[in-house]
Design an enzyme around this catalytic site. Sequence first.
Site, PDB file in Angstrom:
ATOM      1  N   HIS A 211       5.210  -7.362 -10.532  1.00  0.00           N
ATOM      2  CA  HIS A 211       4.501  -6.335  -9.969  1.00  0.00           C
ATOM      3  C   HIS A 211       3.545  -5.321 -10.813  1.00  0.00           C
ATOM      4  O   HIS A 211       2.249  -5.524 -11.432  1.00  0.00           O
ATOM      5  CB  HIS A 211       4.783  -5.827  -8.699  1.00  0.00           C
ATOM      6  CG  HIS A 211       3.858  -5.180  -8.117  1.00  0.00           C
ATOM      7  ND1 HIS A 211       3.195  -6.165  -7.032  1.00  0.00           N
ATOM      8  CD2 HIS A 211       3.590  -4.253  -8.151  1.00  0.00           C
ATOM      9  CE1 HIS A 211       2.928  -4.842  -6.144  1.00  0.00           C
ATOM     10  NE2 HIS A 211       2.875  -3.790  -7.318  1.00  0.00           N
ATOM     11  N   GLU A 212       4.346  -4.942 -11.486  1.00  0.00           N
ATOM     12  CA  GLU A 212       4.275  -2.798 -12.283  1.00  0.00           C
ATOM     13  C   GLU A 212       3.432  -4.080 -13.669  1.00  0.00           C
ATOM     14  O   GLU A 212       2.260  -2.669 -14.175  1.00  0.00           O
ATOM     15  CB  GLU A 212       5.324  -2.647 -12.803  1.00  0.00           C
ATOM     16  CG  GLU A 212       5.506  -1.855 -11.413  1.00  0.00           C
ATOM     17  CD  GLU A 212       4.901  -1.453 -10.963  1.00  0.00           C
ATOM     18  OE1 GLU A 212       3.828  -0.802 -11.170  1.00  0.00           O
ATOM     19  OE2 GLU A 212       5.158  -0.821  -9.149  1.00  0.00           O
ATOM     20  N   HIS A 215      -0.443  -4.200 -12.834  1.00  0.00           N
ATOM     21  CA  HIS A 215      -0.963  -2.854 -13.025  1.00  0.00           C
ATOM     22  C   HIS A 215      -1.411  -2.608 -14.584  1.00  0.00           C
ATOM     23  O   HIS A 215      -2.367  -1.632 -14.635  1.00  0.00           O
ATOM     24  CB  HIS A 215      -0.434  -1.654 -12.572  1.00  0.00           C
ATOM     25  CG  HIS A 215      -0.159  -1.982 -10.808  1.00  0.00           C
ATOM     26  ND1 HIS A 215      -1.476  -1.695 -10.565  1.00  0.00           N
ATOM     27  CD2 HIS A 215       0.714  -2.115 -10.292  1.00  0.00           C
ATOM     28  CE1 HIS A 215      -1.037  -2.110  -9.003  1.00  0.00           C
ATOM     29  NE2 HIS A 215       0.788  -2.127  -8.901  1.00  0.00           N
ATOM     30  N   HIS A 221      -4.227  -2.225  -5.806  1.00  0.00           N
ATOM     31  CA  HIS A 221      -3.492  -3.734  -5.203  1.00  0.00           C
ATOM     32  C   HIS A 221      -5.159  -4.407  -4.250  1.00  0.00           C
ATOM     33  O   HIS A 221      -5.038  -4.433  -3.224  1.00  0.00           O
ATOM     34  CB  HIS A 221      -2.872  -3.376  -3.550  1.00  0.00           C
ATOM     35  CG  HIS A 221      -1.405  -3.015  -4.323  1.00  0.00           C
ATOM     36  ND1 HIS A 221      -1.093  -1.861  -3.933  1.00  0.00           N
ATOM     37  CD2 HIS A 221      -0.647  -3.010  -5.274  1.00  0.00           C
ATOM     38  CE1 HIS A 221       0.083  -1.385  -4.631  1.00  0.00           C
ATOM     39  NE2 HIS A 221       0.015  -1.702  -5.312  1.00  0.00           N
TER      40      HIS A 221
END
Length: 324
Positions: A211-212, A215, A221
């Site tokens: 998930h990170e 980024h 999001h």
Amino acid sequence: MAAIVSVSHKGRSYAVQVDLTNAVSSFQTQLEELTSVPVENQKLLFKGKKGSGKGDDTLESFGLKDGIKIQMLGSTVDEISGLRAVEDERKRTEQILRNRETQARVRQTTFASPGTSNLSYRFHDIQPLAHLPNPDSARSLLTKLANDEAILHVMNSYRFSVGLLTELAPHEHPGLLGLNVNQGQSIKLRIRTDRYDGFRSYKEIRKVLCHELAHNVWGDHDSNFKELNSQLNKEVAEYEFSLVRGTHRLVDGDLYDPESSGAGYTLGVTSNSSLPEFAREERRQRMLAAALNRLRIEEEELEQSCGTSGPARIMPPVGIPKCT
């Protein structure tokens, strides 16, 4: 000299009383009050029109007379703003498409083994928090994450580089599971349990890491982030399934291959080993689809505990930490 002229604009007609000795500009001001079309946007069309009607021309010298019919063209301020908004949205969409094309060009279409990965696309430093218990165990877990073949695969595919992989202290960041600082300058993960009596599940930590990593490209999001994050999770799962198909072994305990499980026979169920290859492949594909669906559901919950973007748009359920 008084006169009444008929002005038509976008299907509506207006009977306007004017003084033919007045300037054209005063007549246009009247029309702006009636139609909300600014003077500079007005274009007047009528039979017998003379010149442009600029400056101090009178309505009479411009060609107006009693009873004349005028067609006015022009957009209101709101209509112009709407057109600009549409144009801005078109440009934004084109920019998104260009970004996606750029990402697609840098992606590799085949799975890369760790030995062939570019050394630039990795975690360049690993640091556990020395003031927390068992720093050596924390370092071992972070090192395992940094050397995870599936994670290295997506980092190499998308050219992700992370300066530092470290941890979050539960008591210092009670609401967070992960944080990406400055698009990959550092990634911080909650790897310990709340009571410091052990470490969280490797699978769960790795999902936060994936998930990170998304980024590195997108901060919020939004739909762009969700699309990339879903793709990263999919490629991690597909990479591991490719290892299963190639070696018929368990990978980090995360995935399960029925062909290598060693399970005994079950009444009414055909053994995988007796199935033809196409049937085994179909079963593997179903397993992959189920795994990706689980990842999607877990990701929806994970967004609430990611500290990279601003506050969550929707308040999370009780018991799930929120963004800070």
